[in-house]
Design a protein around this motif. Structure first.
Motif, mmCIF file in Angstrom:
data_model
loop_
_atom_site.group_PDB
_atom_site.id
_atom_site.type_symbol
_atom_site.label_atom_id
_atom_site.label_comp_id
_atom_site.label_asym_id
_atom_site.label_seq_id
_atom_site.Cartn_x
_atom_site.Cartn_y
_atom_site.Cartn_z
ATOM 1 N N ALA A 1 0.813 -1.208 0.000
ATOM 2 C CA ALA A 1 0.000 0.000 0.000
ATOM 3 C C ALA A 1 0.852 1.266 0.000
ATOM 4 C CB ALA A 1 -0.933 0.005 1.209
ATOM 5 N N GLY A 2 2.101 1.171 0.408
ATOM 6 C CA GLY A 2 2.899 2.383 0.582
ATOM 7 C C GLY A 2 4.252 2.325 -0.084
ATOM 8 N N VAL A 3 5.274 2.689 0.684
ATOM 9 C CA VAL A 3 6.641 2.776 0.170
ATOM 10 C C VAL A 3 7.104 1.461 -0.447
ATOM 11 C CG1 VAL A 3 9.023 3.180 0.874
ATOM 12 C CG2 VAL A 3 7.212 4.550 1.848
ATOM 13 N N GLY A 4 6.710 0.357 0.192
ATOM 14 C CA GLY A 4 7.177 -0.948 -0.276
ATOM 15 C C GLY A 4 6.785 -1.245 -1.704
ATOM 16 N N ALA A 5 5.635 -0.744 -2.134
ATOM 17 C CA ALA A 5 5.180 -0.988 -3.510
ATOM 18 C C ALA A 5 6.079 -0.276 -4.506
ATOM 19 C CB ALA A 5 3.741 -0.525 -3.658
ATOM 20 N N ALA A 6 6.433 0.989 -4.192
ATOM 21 C CA ALA A 6 7.303 1.743 -5.099
ATOM 22 C C ALA A 6 8.683 1.103 -5.177
ATOM 23 C CB ALA A 6 7.408 3.190 -4.623
ATOM 24 N N ILE A 7 9.179 0.612 -4.031
ATOM 25 C CA ILE A 7 10.493 -0.032 -4.040
ATOM 26 C C ILE A 7 10.434 -1.310 -4.881
ATOM 27 C CG2 ILE A 7 12.278 -1.062 -2.594
ATOM 28 C CD1 ILE A 7 11.352 0.758 -0.335
ATOM 29 N N ALA A 8 9.343 -2.055 -4.758
ATOM 30 C CA ALA A 8 9.211 -3.287 -5.544
ATOM 31 C C ALA A 8 9.203 -2.969 -7.039
ATOM 32 C CB ALA A 8 7.947 -4.031 -5.135
ATOM 33 N N GLY A 9 8.529 -1.884 -7.422
ATOM 34 C CA GLY A 9 8.533 -1.474 -8.827
ATOM 35 C C GLY A 9 9.931 -1.136 -9.304
ATOM 36 N N ALA A 10 10.689 -0.441 -8.442
ATOM 37 C CA ALA A 10 12.066 -0.087 -8.794
ATOM 38 C C ALA A 10 12.928 -1.328 -8.944
ATOM 39 C CB ALA A 10 12.651 0.834 -7.725
ATOM 40 N N VAL A 11 12.715 -2.318 -8.070
ATOM 41 C CA VAL A 11 13.489 -3.563 -8.157
ATOM 42 C C VAL A 11 13.177 -4.277 -9.472
ATOM 43 C CG1 VAL A 11 13.830 -5.824 -7.105
ATOM 44 C CG2 VAL A 11 13.636 -3.815 -5.657
ATOM 45 N N ALA A 12 11.906 -4.272 -9.853
ATOM 46 C CA ALA A 12 11.514 -4.933 -11.098
ATOM 47 C C ALA A 12 12.215 -4.298 -12.298
ATOM 48 C CB ALA A 12 10.000 -4.862 -11.266
ATOM 49 N N LYS A 13 12.323 -2.963 -12.301
ATOM 50 C CA LYS A 13 12.987 -2.279 -13.410
ATOM 51 C C LYS A 13 14.499 -2.504 -13.379
ATOM 52 C CE LYS A 13 13.446 0.990 -16.643
ATOM 53 N NZ LYS A 13 12.867 2.305 -16.504
ATOM 54 N N ALA A 14 15.102 -2.365 -12.205
ATOM 55 C CA ALA A 14 16.563 -2.397 -12.110
ATOM 56 C C ALA A 14 17.123 -3.795 -12.323
ATOM 57 C CB ALA A 14 17.009 -1.850 -10.757
ATOM 58 N N THR A 15 16.368 -4.824 -11.978
ATOM 59 C CA THR A 15 16.904 -6.181 -12.054
ATOM 60 C C THR A 15 16.182 -7.055 -13.069
ATOM 61 O OG1 THR A 15 15.430 -7.101 -10.400
ATOM 62 C CG2 THR A 15 17.429 -6.033 -9.609
ATOM 63 N N GLY A 16 14.952 -6.732 -13.393
ATOM 64 C CA GLY A 16 14.194 -7.585 -14.291
ATOM 65 C C GLY A 16 13.823 -8.920 -13.686
ATOM 66 N N CYS A 17 13.804 -9.024 -12.348
ATOM 67 C CA CYS A 17 13.524 -10.320 -11.728
ATOM 68 C C CYS A 17 12.059 -10.705 -11.897
ATOM 69 C CB CYS A 17 13.917 -10.301 -10.264
ATOM 70 S SG CYS A 17 13.095 -9.049 -9.278
ATOM 71 N N VAL A 18 11.176 -9.731 -11.933
ATOM 72 C CA VAL A 18 9.764 -10.006 -12.218
ATOM 73 C C VAL A 18 9.283 -8.963 -13.227
ATOM 74 C CG1 VAL A 18 9.164 -11.111 -10.029
ATOM 75 C CG2 VAL A 18 9.050 -8.633 -10.226
ATOM 76 N N LYS A 19 8.144 -9.243 -13.841
ATOM 77 C CA LYS A 19 7.601 -8.303 -14.823
ATOM 78 C C LYS A 19 6.725 -7.267 -14.135
ATOM 79 C CE LYS A 19 7.398 -11.562 -18.683
ATOM 80 N NZ LYS A 19 7.396 -12.865 -17.982
ATOM 81 N N LEU A 20 6.640 -6.105 -14.755
ATOM 82 C CA LEU A 20 5.838 -5.033 -14.165
ATOM 83 C C LEU A 20 4.373 -5.438 -14.078
ATOM 84 C CD1 LEU A 20 5.518 -2.115 -13.150
ATOM 85 C CD2 LEU A 20 5.247 -1.407 -15.511
ATOM 86 N N GLU A 21 3.860 -6.108 -15.105
ATOM 87 C CA GLU A 21 2.427 -6.439 -15.132
ATOM 88 C C GLU A 21 2.069 -7.365 -13.968
ATOM 89 O OE1 GLU A 21 4.234 -7.697 -18.392
ATOM 90 O OE2 GLU A 21 4.554 -5.539 -18.183
ATOM 91 N N SER A 22 2.909 -8.356 -13.725
ATOM 92 C CA SER A 22 2.594 -9.275 -12.638
ATOM 93 C C SER A 22 2.695 -8.571 -11.290
ATOM 94 C CB SER A 22 3.516 -10.488 -12.686
ATOM 95 O OG SER A 22 4.846 -10.086 -12.862
ATOM 96 N N LEU A 23 3.634 -7.627 -11.176
ATOM 97 C CA LEU A 23 3.762 -6.875 -9.923
ATOM 98 C C LEU A 23 2.540 -5.997 -9.688
ATOM 99 C CD1 LEU A 23 5.933 -6.774 -7.794
ATOM 100 C CD2 LEU A 23 6.974 -4.869 -8.989
ATOM 101 N N VAL A 24 2.086 -5.345 -10.756
ATOM 102 C CA VAL A 24 0.908 -4.478 -10.635
ATOM 103 C C VAL A 24 -0.311 -5.309 -10.244
ATOM 104 C CG1 VAL A 24 -0.689 -3.074 -11.983
ATOM 105 C CG2 VAL A 24 1.756 -2.676 -12.171
ATOM 106 N N SER A 25 -0.397 -6.536 -10.777
ATOM 107 C CA SER A 25 -1.595 -7.337 -10.516
ATOM 108 C C SER A 25 -1.695 -7.767 -9.056
ATOM 109 C CB SER A 25 -1.593 -8.575 -11.420
ATOM 110 O OG SER A 25 -0.545 -9.440 -11.026
ATOM 111 N N VAL A 26 -0.579 -7.818 -8.330
ATOM 112 C CA VAL A 26 -0.655 -8.289 -6.943
ATOM 113 C C VAL A 26 -0.572 -7.157 -5.923
ATOM 114 C CG1 VAL A 26 0.264 -10.581 -7.443
ATOM 115 C CG2 VAL A 26 1.847 -8.733 -6.903
ATOM 116 N N ALA A 27 -0.176 -5.944 -6.352
ATOM 117 C CA ALA A 27 0.026 -4.857 -5.389
ATOM 118 C C ALA A 27 -1.263 -4.096 -5.138
ATOM 119 C CB ALA A 27 1.099 -3.908 -5.894
#
Lengths: 231, 96
Positions: free
Chosen positions: A167-193
């Motif tokens: 709901a907060g800071v953690g979501a933005a950090i997770a998005g940044a991790v997805a971009k910087a590392t490519g460990c997960v896709k943005l779409e799948s991250l958006v679907s669970v956050a």
């Protein structure tokens, strides 16, 4: 009979460092979101907190973990990520005085929640002998994108907390991790956050600094930030 | 057995710490560092009394100083300072 420690060659290990009480929930959210996003992509995941840290003390450094693997994970009896691929700092000061790169695998990426420049944070990252494994430092000013969920002091330790995951800071950090590392896709991250806008903004606003042999830009600048691809 | 109450030490007074616990270094908990403005400081020692970790060192020559190896950055010193001489500065603004 000896017990062999399982080695999952394709497993990504994510360690999220955070501060007790003030940001503990956000780090757990980041780890949980990455694991859930991996699961949404059909991967095998684990997500858990460090059992040794005592996160009920304000400001104490503590850790949350996530593991993502395309193969079934056989590592069950290691309760910490001893060989992290991705190190996330939910608060910028953690870069100073902690061995955040301890046991880091080659190609490790560090993602820091800060408004400062990644170049200026590079000198604090330790231990120095693992700097050769560092591939990139990414900075995201997540505090500007969402508010942290502060646990109360009423003794319930967050059990009455009804804010959803991410709901907060953690979501933005997770998005940044997805971009910087490519460990997960943005779409799948958006679907669970819960906070989908924060995930997208974190994904867009992250600054990635490529690091080579412990120095910024030592191997030249890639033409495209997306070139920093994962395995 | 026969001590008058004046000979018994006052309950809250304990000896000043002389050994430090190397296994529980808490300096890296801190993200805001206390910085004392020596010009404003009146050397009233209120911070020295209130510091929960006995991290305030006081000497007549140097005045108030902080033991940053163990200071958690809780901010009690800056809250109780009657003249506002103690400010809290982000830890990353300092190289060391």
């Amino acid at each position: 009979m000896t017990l062999a420690v399982a080695i999952d060659p394709n497993m990504l290990e994510v360690t999220v460092w955070t501060r007790g009480v003030t940001l503990a929930k956000e780090a757990r959210d980041t780890a949980t979101l990455l694991a859930k996003a991996g699961k949404a992509e059909g991967k095998h995941v684990q997500s858990f907190d460090n059992y040794v840290d005592l996160p009920d003390r304000i400001g104490v450094p503590c850790k949350s973990y996530a593991r993502i693997s395309p193969d079934p994970i056989e590592t069950f009896y290691e309760y910490e990520n001893y060989r992290p691929d991705i190190v996330v700092l939910a608060e910028e000061t953690l870069v100073k005085g902690h061995n955040i790169l301890g046991g880091a695998k080659p190609g490790c990426v560090v993602v820091i929640n800060t408004a400062r420049d990644p170049e200026k944070l590079l000198k604090w990252i330790s231990p120095k002998e693992n700097m050769k494994h560092l591939k990139a430092v990414a900075c995201i000013d997540a505090n500007a994108l969402g508010a942290g969920v502060m646990l109360t002091f009423d003794g319930t330790e967050g059990s009455g907390d009804d804010t959803k995951i991410g709901a907060g800071v953690g979501a933005a950090i997770a998005g940044a991790v997805a971009k910087a590392t490519g460990c997960v896709k943005l779409e799948s991250l958006v679907s669970v956050a819960e906070n989908k806008a924060a995930v997208k903004q974190g994904y867009e606003k992250v600054t990635v600094l490529p690091v080579c042999k412990g120095e910024a830009f030592a191997c030249g600048l890639p033409e495209d930030p997306q070139e920093i691809k994962w395995k | 057995m026969s001590k008058t109450y004046k000979q018994v030490p006052f309950a809250a007074i304990v000896p000043s710490p002389t050994v430090s616990n190397e296994h529980m270094v808490t300096g890296n908990w801190r993200y805001l560092r206390p910085v004392v403005d020596k010009g404003q400081c009146t050397q009233c020692k209120t911070c020295w009394i209130f510091c929960p970790d006995a991290c305030v060192d006081f000497s007549k020559d140097e005045g108030v100083d902080f033991n940053l190896k163990y200071c958690k950055g809780c901010g009690v010193c800056s809250s109780v300072c009657p003249v506002g001489a103690i400010s809290r500065v982000p830890e990353l603004d300092f190289d060391e």
